[in-house]
Every structure is written in C-alpha cells, then in structure tokens.
Design a protein around this motif. Structure first.
Motif, PDB file in Angstrom:
ATOM      1  N   THR C 107       0.840  -1.193   0.000  1.00 33.50           N
ATOM      2  CA  THR C 107       0.000   0.000   0.000  1.00 33.50           C
ATOM      3  C   THR C 107       0.874   1.242   0.000  1.00 33.50           C
ATOM      4  OG1 THR C 107      -1.673  -1.205   1.223  1.00 33.50           O
ATOM      5  CG2 THR C 107      -1.884   1.172   1.182  1.00 33.50           C
ATOM      6  N   TYR C 109      -0.348   4.657  -0.285  1.00 33.49           N
ATOM      7  CA  TYR C 109      -0.846   5.906   0.277  1.00 33.49           C
ATOM      8  C   TYR C 109      -0.473   6.007   1.747  1.00 33.49           C
ATOM      9  CZ  TYR C 109      -4.995   3.636   2.447  1.00 33.49           C
ATOM     10  OH  TYR C 109      -5.836   2.884   3.220  1.00 33.49           O
ATOM     11  N   ARG C 117      -8.882  11.123   3.215  1.00 32.74           N
ATOM     12  CA  ARG C 117      -9.550  10.436   2.106  1.00 32.74           C
ATOM     13  C   ARG C 117      -9.229  11.079   0.769  1.00 32.74           C
ATOM     14  NH1 ARG C 117     -14.323   6.832   4.253  1.00 32.74           N
ATOM     15  NH2 ARG C 117     -12.864   5.848   5.670  1.00 32.74           N
ATOM     16  N   PRO C 119      -7.856  11.460  -3.176  1.00 36.55           N
ATOM     17  CA  PRO C 119      -8.082  10.599  -4.347  1.00 36.55           C
ATOM     18  C   PRO C 119      -7.132   9.401  -4.356  1.00 36.55           C
ATOM     19  CG  PRO C 119      -8.072  12.901  -4.995  1.00 36.55           C
ATOM     20  CD  PRO C 119      -7.724  12.870  -3.548  1.00 36.55           C
ATOM     21  N   TYR C 121      -6.000   7.794  -1.829  1.00 38.21           N
ATOM     22  CA  TYR C 121      -6.586   6.795  -0.930  1.00 38.21           C
ATOM     23  C   TYR C 121      -7.737   6.086  -1.618  1.00 38.21           C
ATOM     24  CZ  TYR C 121      -9.997   5.240   2.565  1.00 38.21           C
ATOM     25  OH  TYR C 121     -10.933   4.520   3.254  1.00 38.21           O
ATOM     26  N   GLN C 122      -8.660   6.893  -2.209  1.00 39.45           N
ATOM     27  CA  GLN C 122      -9.854   6.333  -2.843  1.00 39.45           C
ATOM     28  C   GLN C 122      -9.472   5.281  -3.873  1.00 39.45           C
ATOM     29  OE1 GLN C 122     -12.926   7.414  -2.064  1.00 39.45           O
ATOM     30  NE2 GLN C 122     -12.713   9.467  -1.222  1.00 39.45           N
ATOM     31  N   LYS C 123      -8.518   5.662  -4.715  1.00 38.72           N
ATOM     32  CA  LYS C 123      -8.142   4.796  -5.821  1.00 38.72           C
ATOM     33  C   LYS C 123      -7.508   3.505  -5.295  1.00 38.72           C
ATOM     34  CE  LYS C 123      -5.183   4.964  -9.952  1.00 38.72           C
ATOM     35  NZ  LYS C 123      -3.914   4.409  -9.460  1.00 38.72           N
ATOM     36  N   GLU C 125      -7.385   2.206  -2.233  1.00 38.32           N
ATOM     37  CA  GLU C 125      -8.198   1.406  -1.325  1.00 38.32           C
ATOM     38  C   GLU C 125      -9.164   0.534  -2.126  1.00 38.32           C
ATOM     39  OE1 GLU C 125      -7.482   1.378   1.785  1.00 38.32           O
ATOM     40  OE2 GLU C 125      -9.197   0.469   2.785  1.00 38.32           O
ATOM     41  N   ALA C 126      -9.723   1.113  -3.202  1.00 38.27           N
ATOM     42  CA  ALA C 126     -10.638   0.339  -4.047  1.00 38.27           C
ATOM     43  C   ALA C 126      -9.903  -0.809  -4.729  1.00 38.27           C
ATOM     44  CB  ALA C 126     -11.279   1.254  -5.083  1.00 38.27           C
ATOM     45  N   THR C 129      -9.144  -3.481  -2.200  1.00 33.90           N
ATOM     46  CA  THR C 129     -10.336  -4.204  -1.779  1.00 33.90           C
ATOM     47  C   THR C 129     -10.753  -5.212  -2.854  1.00 33.90           C
ATOM     48  OG1 THR C 129     -11.005  -2.197  -0.657  1.00 33.90           O
ATOM     49  CG2 THR C 129     -12.661  -3.914  -0.867  1.00 33.90           C
ATOM     50  N   LEU C 130     -10.724  -4.772  -4.093  1.00 38.23           N
ATOM     51  CA  LEU C 130     -11.074  -5.689  -5.181  1.00 38.23           C
ATOM     52  C   LEU C 130     -10.118  -6.869  -5.222  1.00 38.23           C
ATOM     53  CD1 LEU C 130     -12.042  -3.237  -8.052  1.00 38.23           C
ATOM     54  CD2 LEU C 130     -13.552  -4.731  -6.724  1.00 38.23           C
TER      55      LEU C 130
END
Lengths: 295, 346, 255
Positions: C107, C109, C117, C119, C121-123, C125-126, C129-130
């Motif tokens: 990881t 970020y 939070r 962008p 992180y958003q990107k 983290e998604a 998770t996937l």
C-alpha cells in the motif's frame, strides 16, 4: 555535610519501608503480570487498622498483629472475589488492571466515609520507642532505626519463604510458567492467594512503620506511596526480591536528597525519573531476568 | 476457538444502532447544535461541555488503547502539555487561542513521539509503567519550572477564544459549540483513520503482533504513530480545557486521577469504538452529579461499578462488534456492480 | 538459478541444535514439501527463512540475494510470506480486513491520505479491496468476506491465512500444515487450490503431516529428522527410502 548525611539516613529508612511495599507489587506482578493498583490502598488500610485497634485499647503489639493479618486477608479477598473470576473467564489483561483500580477506589473511599474514619487526617502513635541517637549534630530518630531494622528482618523472612520453603518453590514455579506449574500439580490459585496474602501483610507493616514515622494517617496516604513503591519494584527488577530492596533504597535515598536540595516538589516524582532512566538503559530493571519471548 | 455465547440483552439495541447509523446521527446532530437555544441552565451547559471534552479525551486515548492495545496511565501528561503550551502562548506571547491550541497539540504530539520511542525496547506492561512515570514527571516539571509555568500557582487570566470578534463563553454557548466542533472533528478523524490502512494496521498489531510483523508491518513505527496521534488529540483537548476553566489552570488539574478518569471513559464506553467514548464520558461525568445525595458513598459505588463492569461486560457498555457487512470503498462497490452487470449480460 | 537456496543453515538454542547444517533449494514454480516427525525442526526452518529467528550459521539466498540478516518485514517485502501452524489470524477483524492487512506492504498511500480520504486513498483502497475479494473468491471464501475471522470453522480459518499470505504479493509462500483440521473433501479442494497457485506462477514450500497429501502434491520432498536433513528426492523415491520409513515409523507399527 550533616544535612546530606541526614538526608541519606532518612532515605535509607524510608527506602527500606518502600521496599516492603515494593515486594508486594513485585510478587503479584511476577505471578500475574498485573500492576495491582489496590496495593497502595491496602497499605492505607493496614495503617488504619492499627489506629483503630489502638483506639479501642488493644495494645500496640497486638493491634499491629491483627492489622497485618486483616490486611493480608483483605488482599487475598480482592484476588478471590474480583480477580480470580476474571482469570477463569480468560478476560483481557486490562480488565484486571481496571478491577484493581476499582478496588482501590472502594477501599480508599470506604476508609474516608463519614461512618468509618472520615476523610480527615488522624494522628498516629509515634514509633520512637527508645531515645534518639545523637552523633555530633546529627540526630537519628529511633523510629528511623526501627523502620530500617524491622523492614530488613521482614524482607529476610520473605526471602526465606520465597527461596527456601515449599510454597515459595510453588510461587517461583508459577511465576516461570503458570500452566506448566499447574500441570505439575501446583495449586496455582492457592499460590496466587498466598502471594496476595504475603503482599497485604507486608504492606500493612510498611503502613505502620511509615505512619509511626510521620505520625499522621489519611485515607489517600497509599496513593502516591503506592506508585512510588511500584516504581521501586520495577527499578530493582520485577520478580526479584533483593531487586525490590535495592530499588526501594535507591528511590528513598534519591528522593530525600532531591527534596533536601531541590525542594519538596521533586520528592515524589524522583521515583519516576529513576524509573524511566533505568528502563531505558536496562529494560528489565537493575536485577531483572531477561524475559524470553516465545513464537 | 469460538467464544462462549452469553445472553446479550443489548443485542436488539446494538443492531438497531448499527442499522440506522446515518438518520440517528443526523437527528442527534441537529438536536445537539440546537441545545444552547433550549434554555439549559449554566450547570447543565457546563456538564455537557465536560461530557464532550471527556469524550474527546477518550477518543485520544482510544487510538492508543482501543486500536493498538497499549495501556497508558499518563494521558493527563499530554492533557497538561496541551493546556500549558496553549495557555502560555496566549497569555505571555499574545497568541490567539486557535494558533495556541494547534501549537499545544503539536507539542503534545512531539512529546508523544518521544514517549513512543521506548517501544523500540519495551513492550506492553513495561511501556505502561513508563507512561505512568511520564505523567508524574510532567507534573513535576509544571511545579518546578516556575519561570515558565508559574509553579504551584498555575497560570491565570487565560483569555477566552475569539471568533471574528465574537468572544466565546459558557453563557453564550460558545464553549459548547467549540467542543462540539472539536469532538466531532476528532470523531470523524478517528473514523477515517480506523477505516484506512493505518487503522487496520494498528488493530492487526493489537490482535497479533507477530502475525502483523510477518505481514511486513513495521510494528514499532505504527505504535509510535499511535502515540503521536493520541497525544495530538489529547493535547488539543488540553488547550480547550485551559480556556474553559475560568481562565485558570494549575498542576493539580492534571494529576494521576485524571489519567485514570480518561482511561475509565474508554473502558466503560467500549474500547475501540467511537460511540462508546461519548457514552462512557456521559456516564462517568454524570455519575457524581446524579448521585450527589450519596455523598462519599458515590466514590465507593463508582469503584464497585468499575469492578462489576469488568466482570460482566469487559468490552464496555457500547463495545460490541459491528454486525454490518464491511463497508466497501465507493469505487470498489462500483467496480463490483459493473462486474455483476457484465455477468448477467452474458 | 534456484529461487531460494539454504546453505548449511544451523539454529542453536542454548545447547540444543534444533536445525543442524541443513541445505536445500527451491526452484521457481515448484511445490516442495518439508516433512519429518514431530520435533524434527520443520517449523524452525520456516522461522529461519522468514527472519523470526536469526540463524546461528549458514546462509539463505532468495533470488540470488542474501536474506538471512534481514528483518521479517524486509523479507516479506522481497516476496516471501507464510502461514502459521497454530492459526494466527486477526480474530476480531473481518475476513476481508485480514486479507487487506496482507496488502499493507504494497500500500503506497500514507497516513494523511487515509485521514483526509484523498483521491490517492480512494483509488488505491478500491484496488486493494477488489484484489482482496478476488483472492478470497478464488480460495472459496467469496461468501464469507464479512464474517469475523474467529467465527469461521477451522478449515476456513486456514484458508484465510493463505489468502492473507497471497495478498502480500509474495512469490514464495510457506504453508505450515495448511490441511490440518480439514476433512478429506476440504483438503482435496485445498490441494487443487495449491496446484492452481503453482500454475499461476507462485512457488510453494509446504510442511505437512498427511502423507497422502504430501505424496499427491509435491514436486520434490525434503525429509528432516532431529534437525538433520536425512533425505530428499521425488515423492516415490522418498516413499521407498528405508531411512525415511524408519524415521517416520520408528515407534509406530505399520498400518
């Protein structure tokens, strides 16, 4: 120079009494890895029991004896009623820690109740049982000598119990590995109770000695001194008896010298300054054994 | 290794709160903002202020205790550092409350970093002991360093915060809104931290430090991070306290008992949760008030409650594990939905 | 060149020689088993490979680089991860969170990205998770991602450990008795999964007790006894090796 020697003598006497409280922390920490925050309040309880029995005309000696036994029993009850059930449930360690905090609230504030001893300070009989000793300009109070001597004898007795008797062997076995000890037939619950009992007794004796020296008691008297004694136990190396003695003496002497030359504000925190310095240099205290971490 | 299922009377309540988190928060939020207009008494306002203050203190300690599992018995030390730094800067150097408060939080965080350093060598209980010593030493410094801290006399005439010329006080609701704001920001920050890589890492360390290490986690670094964040929040709360205490702070406001009080908020409310901090704080702050008629008995009963709580609900009053599904990041949810769609088209 | 090469590695605890001058190698894309009676030193070897223990002497090389003086974290970063004989899951975290902890080391970020939070992180983290969901689906836990790890049955917990190890993007995965506590159907399924992993390019070292499993899946086998390497070879060579049979069946009667 005399003030310096005076501070040292004062420190040695107090330090020996601290050591007596410290062993209680040390023994309990050894078997349970728990900081017993109720210990300081048991120290206060012991002193109050002596005060009470003297006030109802029981003689000094017997008052002390009864107080010692009662304090030992109280410490044991704390374990039986509040801590043992947590061990059975395999609760998280912090539950035990908070429980001892709760117990110390109960005991300390119980003593301060209007119906009990009230929160006011009380006078305590002096333990200056024989004339003070004068060396030049230096006075050594007899209560200081008594404090030092009695604590020394008791620590020797404790050391004998832990190192030479069967129950002492069980205590050490439990400290090493409670599970293995219990598989080898050691009744660990009894050992733990006994440890609390011994701790409670020595706290009561220390309570009597120190109160006899200051000639005053209050329900909160155990709070600060308890923390200091715990620091002393860690400084010496937890689980090591003579470590508590050295730790107690170091704390006692340093705080008396500091109070003499830097003012009374620094007296109490000195224990913690020493504590942090020692822990940073020697993470297991002066005489502590190195803990083996298992994977 | 299943835990024994015990009867949980709070279960329906737990799932209700879990399910209606958002509407409940909005409702409660709107009510809370409106409180000063509802004609509450000075005493009631003061109580509310203290509840939110201790909730914030609880959240600060929670980062350390609830997330990474490190017990601290010296948080009153950080509290004091935040309060004194801010108070000294605003009284002696004429800083505004806002800059003073941030400086207070930063100094506390810096000290938190230093206090976290022994984690390199000490673990668990021994570190707890160091925190205990830390609290006492901070007190000593406050009492002893008279030229800066004014010793036992403390610091007087700390000015109240000003916002665009408007003076915040207890009676005009300013103190209340300020702590409502600070504690809400803290709660949101705790929430985002908890649901990010850092938060997961901290909890993993608490759960099993060795396994965490074997996942490549630099455990020491994260423990120090927890110390820093925790100290920052606590320091900020301290700065706030310095202005609401009738413009006056002294070393006795930061003794060991306050460390225990902060710890109790976390334990009673529910370690690791945010809602628990509000509840634990409300319970502990109101207890002495509500039971005033018991006089000194209330402290005995307080102790008894702590003991009973540990026996029967050691996870804390609101300390349940959420039963909701894992909250997927928005983009992940979208990607999954698209995948689903592609599947059904085929 | 071998992916992993252990050269005469020794582990001494006080007077006890737990692992005595053991050498072995693992090639890329292999499934290699480490077998031996209880107390032979198998898990100790895993602890040496992953940096839990500092080896007393010898050398370990991974992709041609020495790793025996590196910290566990550095070793994970280089691409070795493991599971544990006695499960070490993060019990109070959900299954998917356990696997997400596995992605920690990849990881990028930072703390403030997570706090605010951003962008980034958003990107990321998604993505993570996937990825975690994909791993869990491939191991057959797709419908259990929201369960608390400690609430799962034993066999599933083992799978979560494997999923967590994969999530670190390891090239070499050390599995310490992955089939322990599984019923025959489950362990059959697990074997299939391990083969799939190999086919995807992972390399695997396995400690296993169940000889059926070992003979079935291994490309090569090393046998440890009392800390010494007593044999190595193909499964059928090992099955007929008298020394191995003696070490294994020493006290036991033949079935």
């Amino acid at each position: 120079m005399e003030t310096f020697i005076g501070a040292v003598i004062n420190g040695l006497a107090l330090g020996m009494a601290y050591a007596l409280i410290a062993v209680g922390y040390s023994m309990v920490f050894g078997v349970l890895r728990l900081i017993n925050f109720a210990h300081g309040s048991i120290y206060a309880f012991g002193a109050y029991m002596v005060y009470f029995f003297i006030s109802i005309q029981v003689g000094l000696f017997w008052s002390i004896m009864i107080a010692i036994v009662l304090s030992g029993i109280l410490a044991m009850l704390v374990d039986k009623l509040a801590l043992e059930p947590l061990r059975k449930k395999q609760s998280i360690p912090i539950a035990s820690l908070i429980t001892t905090v709760g117990v110390s609230f109960i005991i300390q504030n119980g003593l301060a109740l209007e119906q009990v001893f009230t929160s006011e300070k009380k006078g305590f009989p002096s333990l200056n049982l024989f004339p003070n000793i004068m060396i030049g300009n230096l006075t050594i109070q007899s209560s200081q000598i008594i404090m030092f001597a009695v604590a020394l004898v008791l620590l020797a007795v404790l050391s004998y119990i832990v190192n030479k008797t069967k129950i002492g062997l069980s205590m050490r076995a439990t400290e090493q590995n409670a599970r293995a000890a219990s598989l080898m037939g050691v009744n660990t619950n009894f050992v733990i109770s006994f440890t609390f009992f011994l701790g409670g007794c020595s706290a009561a004796i220390a309570g009597t000695l120190i109160s006899g020296y200051y000639q005053i008691i209050s329900p909160t008297m155990g709070a600060t001194i308890g923390l200091k004694a715990f620091a002393a136990a860690v400084v010496g190396g937890i689980g090591v008896l003579y470590g508590s003695v050295v730790g107690g003496l170091v704390v006692g002497v340093v705080e008396c010298i500091a109070a003499q030359y830097l003012g009374s504000n620094v007296r109490d925190p000195m224990a913690f300054v020493i504590l942090i310095l020692i822990l940073i240099i020697k993470p297991n205290g002066l005489f502590g054994k190195k803990g083996v971490s298992k994977v | 290794m299943k835990e024994k299922k015990s009867l949980n009377l709070l279960a329906p309540f737990e799932s209700f709160v879990d399910k209606f988190k958002v509407p409940l928060s909005i409702l409660v939020g709107a009510f809370l903002i409106a409180v000063p207009f509802l004609g509450a008494s000075r005493v009631a306002m003061r109580n509310l202020v203290m509840i939110f203050l201790y909730a914030m203190l609880g959240m600060g300690l929670n980062v350390l205790l609830g997330y990474v599992g490190q017990v601290s018995l010296g948080h009153a030390g950080f509290y004091a550092i935040g309060a004194y730094t801010s108070a000294i800067l605003t009284t002696t150097y004429g800083w505004s409350f806002w800059t003073g408060a941030i400086a207070g939080a930063c100094v506390a965080a810096l000290i938190g970093f230093l206090l976290g350093l022994p984690t390199l060598r000490l673990s668990g209980t021994y570190l707890t002991i160091v925190t205990l010593g830390f609290g006492e030493i901070v007190l000593m410094v406050l009492r002893q360093w008279e030229s800066v801290t004014n010793g036992n006399y403390g610091i007087r005439s700390i000015p109240v915060p000003e916002l665009f010329g408007w003076e915040l006080t207890l009676s005009n609701g300013g103190f209340y809104w300020l702590i409502l704001f600070l504690s809400t920001v803290t709660a949101i920050a705790c929430y985002t931290i908890k649901n990010s890589n850092a938060g997961r890492t901290l909890i993993a360390i608490k759960e099993d430090e060795l396994a965490a290490t074997m996942m490549g986690i630099k455990t020491t670094r994260y423990k120090i991070l927890a110390f820093v964040v925790s100290a920052f929040i606590t320091g900020l709360a301290g700065a706030y306290y310095s202005v609401i205490n009738n413009g006056y702070i002294e070393p006795n406001n930061f003794v060991f008992n306050y460390s225990i009080q902060i710890l109790s908020v976390v334990i009673v409310g529910g370690m690791g949760t945010i809602r628990g901090m509000y509840f634990g704080s409300a319970l502990l702050m109101m207890f002495p008030q509500v039971f005033r008629f018991l006089n000194q008995w209330r402290f005995v009963i307080y102790g008894l409650l702590l003991v009973l709580m540990m026996q029967f609900r050691p996870q804390g009053a609101l300390g349940w594990q959420s039963t909701l599904p894992y909250k997927l990041p928005r983009r992940a949810k979208k990607a999954l939905a698209e995948r689903e769609k592609a599947k059904t088209v085929q | 060149m071998a992916l992993l090469q252990a050269k005469e590695i020794t582990m001494q605890f006080g007077g006890l020689l737990a692992v005595d001058s053991v050498s072995f190698h693992v090639d890329k894309g292999e499934i290699v088993s480490l077998i031996g009676p209880n107390g032979a030193g198998k898990t100790t070897v895993f602890n040496m490979l992953t940096g839990v223990y500092e080896i007393t002497s010898g050398a370990i090389e991974f992709e041609g680089k020495e790793i025996h003086r590196k910290t566990p974290q550095e070793i994970v970063d280089m691409g070795i991860s493991r599971t544990f004989q006695n499960l070490r899951l993060f019990g109070k975290m959900r299954v998917i969170e356990n696997v997400l902890v596995g992605t920690h080391i990849r990881t990028k970020y930072n703390f403030f990205d997570g706090l605010l939070r951003t962008p980034r992180y958003q990107k990321e983290e998604a993505e993570k998770t996937l990825k975690a969901i994909d791993i869990l689906e491939s191991i057959g836990l797709g419908d259990k991602i929201n369960e608390l790890a400690s609430n799962l049955p034993y066999g599933d917990q083992r799978k979560v450990e494997i999923a967590r190890a994969i999530a670190t993007d390891a090239k070499l995965i050390l599995l310490d008795e992955p089939a322990a506590g599984m019923n025959p159907a489950e362990s059959e399924e697990l074997l299939r999964f391990i083969r799939e992993l190999r086919d995807k390019g992972y390399t695997i070292i396995l400690i296993e007790h169940d000889m059926g499993v070992v003979m079935n899946i291994s490309d090569r086998i090393y046998v440890l006894d009392h800390g010494k390497m007593i044999a190595n070879g193909l499964p059928r060579e090992i099955a007929n090796n008298p020394q191995v049979i003696e070490a294994y069946l020493g006290g036991k009667r033949e079935k």
